[in-house]
Design a protein around this motif. Structure first.
Motif, PDB file in Angstrom:
ATOM      1  N   ARG A   1       7.759  -3.817  -3.325  1.00  0.00           N
ATOM      2  CA  ARG A   1       8.919  -4.720  -4.063  1.00  0.00           C
ATOM      3  C   ARG A   1       9.362  -5.772  -3.186  1.00  0.00           C
ATOM      4  NH1 ARG A   1      14.689  -1.402  -4.386  1.00  0.00           N
ATOM      5  NH2 ARG A   1      15.817  -2.922  -5.799  1.00  0.00           N
ATOM      6  N   ILE A   2       9.486  -6.940  -3.636  1.00  0.00           N
ATOM      7  CA  ILE A   2       9.698  -8.076  -2.749  1.00  0.00           C
ATOM      8  C   ILE A   2      11.022  -8.694  -3.022  1.00  0.00           C
ATOM      9  CG2 ILE A   2       7.200  -8.504  -2.450  1.00  0.00           C
ATOM     10  CD1 ILE A   2       7.606 -10.834  -4.709  1.00  0.00           C
ATOM     11  N   GLY A   3      11.743  -8.208  -4.201  1.00  0.00           N
ATOM     12  CA  GLY A   3      13.201  -8.572  -4.443  1.00  0.00           C
ATOM     13  C   GLY A   3      13.804  -7.575  -5.066  1.00  0.00           C
ATOM     14  N   GLY A   4      14.969  -7.952  -6.019  1.00  0.00           N
ATOM     15  CA  GLY A   4      15.798  -6.983  -6.804  1.00  0.00           C
ATOM     16  C   GLY A   4      14.830  -5.978  -7.613  1.00  0.00           C
ATOM     17  N   GLU A   5      14.700  -6.829  -8.575  1.00  0.00           N
ATOM     18  CA  GLU A   5      13.512  -6.116  -9.649  1.00  0.00           C
ATOM     19  C   GLU A   5      12.245  -6.946  -9.673  1.00  0.00           C
ATOM     20  OE1 GLU A   5      16.182  -9.262 -12.138  1.00  0.00           O
ATOM     21  OE2 GLU A   5      16.325  -8.058 -10.399  1.00  0.00           O
ATOM     22  N   GLU A   6      12.083  -7.667  -8.700  1.00  0.00           N
ATOM     23  CA  GLU A   6      10.650  -8.303  -8.632  1.00  0.00           C
ATOM     24  C   GLU A   6       9.808  -7.596  -7.577  1.00  0.00           C
ATOM     25  OE1 GLU A   6       8.801 -12.744  -7.554  1.00  0.00           O
ATOM     26  OE2 GLU A   6      10.836 -12.362  -7.480  1.00  0.00           O
ATOM     27  N   PHE A   7       8.385  -7.436  -8.049  1.00  0.00           N
ATOM     28  CA  PHE A   7       7.281  -6.868  -7.441  1.00  0.00           C
ATOM     29  C   PHE A   7       6.180  -7.599  -7.441  1.00  0.00           C
ATOM     30  CE2 PHE A   7      10.023  -3.550  -9.250  1.00  0.00           C
ATOM     31  CZ  PHE A   7       9.962  -2.595  -8.186  1.00  0.00           C
ATOM     32  N   ALA A   8       5.522  -7.415  -6.364  1.00  0.00           N
ATOM     33  CA  ALA A   8       4.268  -8.043  -6.158  1.00  0.00           C
ATOM     34  C   ALA A   8       2.901  -7.195  -5.972  1.00  0.00           C
ATOM     35  CB  ALA A   8       4.320  -9.158  -4.989  1.00  0.00           C
ATOM     36  N   ILE A   9       1.698  -7.490  -6.428  1.00  0.00           N
ATOM     37  CA  ILE A   9       0.675  -6.572  -6.358  1.00  0.00           C
ATOM     38  C   ILE A   9      -0.411  -7.670  -5.690  1.00  0.00           C
ATOM     39  CG2 ILE A   9      -1.342  -5.444  -7.361  1.00  0.00           C
ATOM     40  CD1 ILE A   9       1.157  -5.049  -9.987  1.00  0.00           C
ATOM     41  N   LEU A  10      -1.076  -7.268  -4.569  1.00  0.00           N
ATOM     42  CA  LEU A  10      -2.144  -7.770  -4.016  1.00  0.00           C
ATOM     43  C   LEU A  10      -3.496  -6.965  -4.266  1.00  0.00           C
ATOM     44  CD1 LEU A  10      -3.327  -9.737  -1.748  1.00  0.00           C
ATOM     45  CD2 LEU A  10      -2.793  -7.891  -0.170  1.00  0.00           C
ATOM     46  N   CYS A  11      -4.193  -7.934  -5.124  1.00  0.00           N
ATOM     47  CA  CYS A  11      -5.553  -7.295  -5.718  1.00  0.00           C
ATOM     48  C   CYS A  11      -6.677  -7.969  -4.801  1.00  0.00           C
ATOM     49  CB  CYS A  11      -5.510  -7.911  -7.306  1.00  0.00           C
ATOM     50  SG  CYS A  11      -4.305  -7.362  -8.375  1.00  0.00           S
ATOM     51  N   LEU A  12      -7.208  -6.968  -4.021  1.00  0.00           N
ATOM     52  CA  LEU A  12      -8.368  -7.062  -3.217  1.00  0.00           C
ATOM     53  C   LEU A  12      -9.635  -7.163  -3.852  1.00  0.00           C
ATOM     54  CD1 LEU A  12      -7.337  -4.808  -0.256  1.00  0.00           C
ATOM     55  CD2 LEU A  12      -6.461  -7.168  -0.673  1.00  0.00           C
TER      56      LEU A  12
END
Length: 329
Positions: A223-234
């Motif tokens: 979770r990188i912000g309020g309702e923002e998420f990030a996914i690191l795809c290796l």
């Protein structure tokens, strides 16, 4: 009082001090034989070790452990300097333990110092074993708190950026692919305004739980912000990232949150950015994914967009349902 009596009394006092130590002290010779054991009376943290006296490490410990311990003992003796060793050990791993201490594996900090040998005696070292299991548990807990988002239990932005930096370096070194997906909840402010922030929190928790079911083992969610998420795809090429993103989008759409007001249906918008061969600017990589996310929202929400080239035809959403649409070059 004679000199002999004074020495005997002093030895008795030193013996009493050594035996009263809460942590055990092992005397181990160059061959790995336990020649004496002192202290270790605090049974909440230590097993009794008197049965070890006369035994070789090689006979009472697993091979991996005795090889490590013997190398440390010999290094202390050969260099004449203090050595340290952090290790995990359980009672069941020790062949002759009294098994009267704490259950399960314990973490120890060992401090090993050489003993000046008497003439004709083998050189040896003393090994002070300090149980640090409680400290390690606390340190692990603090580490987890520093890396995790309190509300959702996912990784936080700080961890994500540090992990991203490490994985970008690894991907460049090993010549492997890497992608980032950013996403957020469409019209999340309306959920908070209509149902309240408590329901908004539940919605984010539900979102994360649903995403985790759909993610692969190598995907790292934060979770990188309020309702923002990030996914690191290796180890993920763009076509694979596209498939992951679309599965997430459809999974959220198909899993409404049950509330007192009835089912709360959510949709998400997603942006994808692939790492370039000479990627060095992490913020630029993340920004490209954010731009693609912005494009998805501007194109009508509830869709996935790829960062480059920024063309409307690169979007996939409910209007076109282009699940077989090839990814742009």
């Amino acid at each position: 009082m004679t000199h002999e009596n004074t020495c005997a009394e002093l030895l008795d006092q030193l013996q009493a001090v050594a035996d009263s130590l809460p942590a055990p002290v092992f005397v181990i010779d160059y061959d790995g034989r336990y020649t004496a054991v002192f202290g270790g009376r605090f049974r909440n943290h230590y097993d009794g070790g008197l049965n070890l006296v006369g035994c070789l490490m090689q006979d009472v410990l697993p091979e991996e452990k005795w090889r490590l311990f013997l190398s440390v003992v010999r290094r202390a003796i050969d260099t004449g300097t203090l050595q340290t060793c952090d290790y995990q050990l359980a009672s069941m791993e020790v062949g002759v333990t009294e098994n009267d201490g704490p259950p399960g594996p314990q973490w120890f900090h060992g401090r090993i110092y050489p003993v000046m040998p008497r003439p004709g005696k083998k050189p040896s070292a003393v090994w002070l074993a300090i149980n640090v299991s409680e400290q390690k548990t606390m340190a692990d807990r603090l580490q987890r708190l520093s890396e995790r988002d309190d509300l959702t239990g996912t990784f936080n932005r700080r961890y994500f950026m540090a992990r991203l930096a490490a994985e970008v370096q690894a991907a460049r070194r090993e010549d492997t692919a890497l992608c980032i997906i950013t996403l957020d909840v469409d019209h999340f402010k309306r959920i908070n305004d209509r149902y309240g922030h408590m329901t908004g929190d539940l919605a984010l928790q539900h979102l994360v739980a649903t995403l985790r079911v759909q993610l692969r083992r190598q995907d790292i969610l934060a979770r990188i912000g309020g309702e923002e998420f990030a996914i690191l795809c290796l180890a993920t090429v763009p076509t694979e990232a596209w498939t992951v993103a679309e599965r997430l989008r459809q999974g959220i759409k198909d899993a409404p949150l049950a509330t007192d007001h009835g089912p709360l249906r959510m949709t998400i918008s997603l942006g994808i950015a692939a790492m370039h061969a000479r990627e060095t600017n992490l913020q630029a990589l993340l920004s490209r994914a954010d731009l693609a996310l912005y494009q998805a929202k501007e194109s009508g929400r509830d869709r996935t967009c790829f960062a480059a080239p920024p063309d409307p035809s690169d979007c996939q959403g409910p209007q076109d349902h282009g699940t077989n649409q090839p990814l742009p070059p």
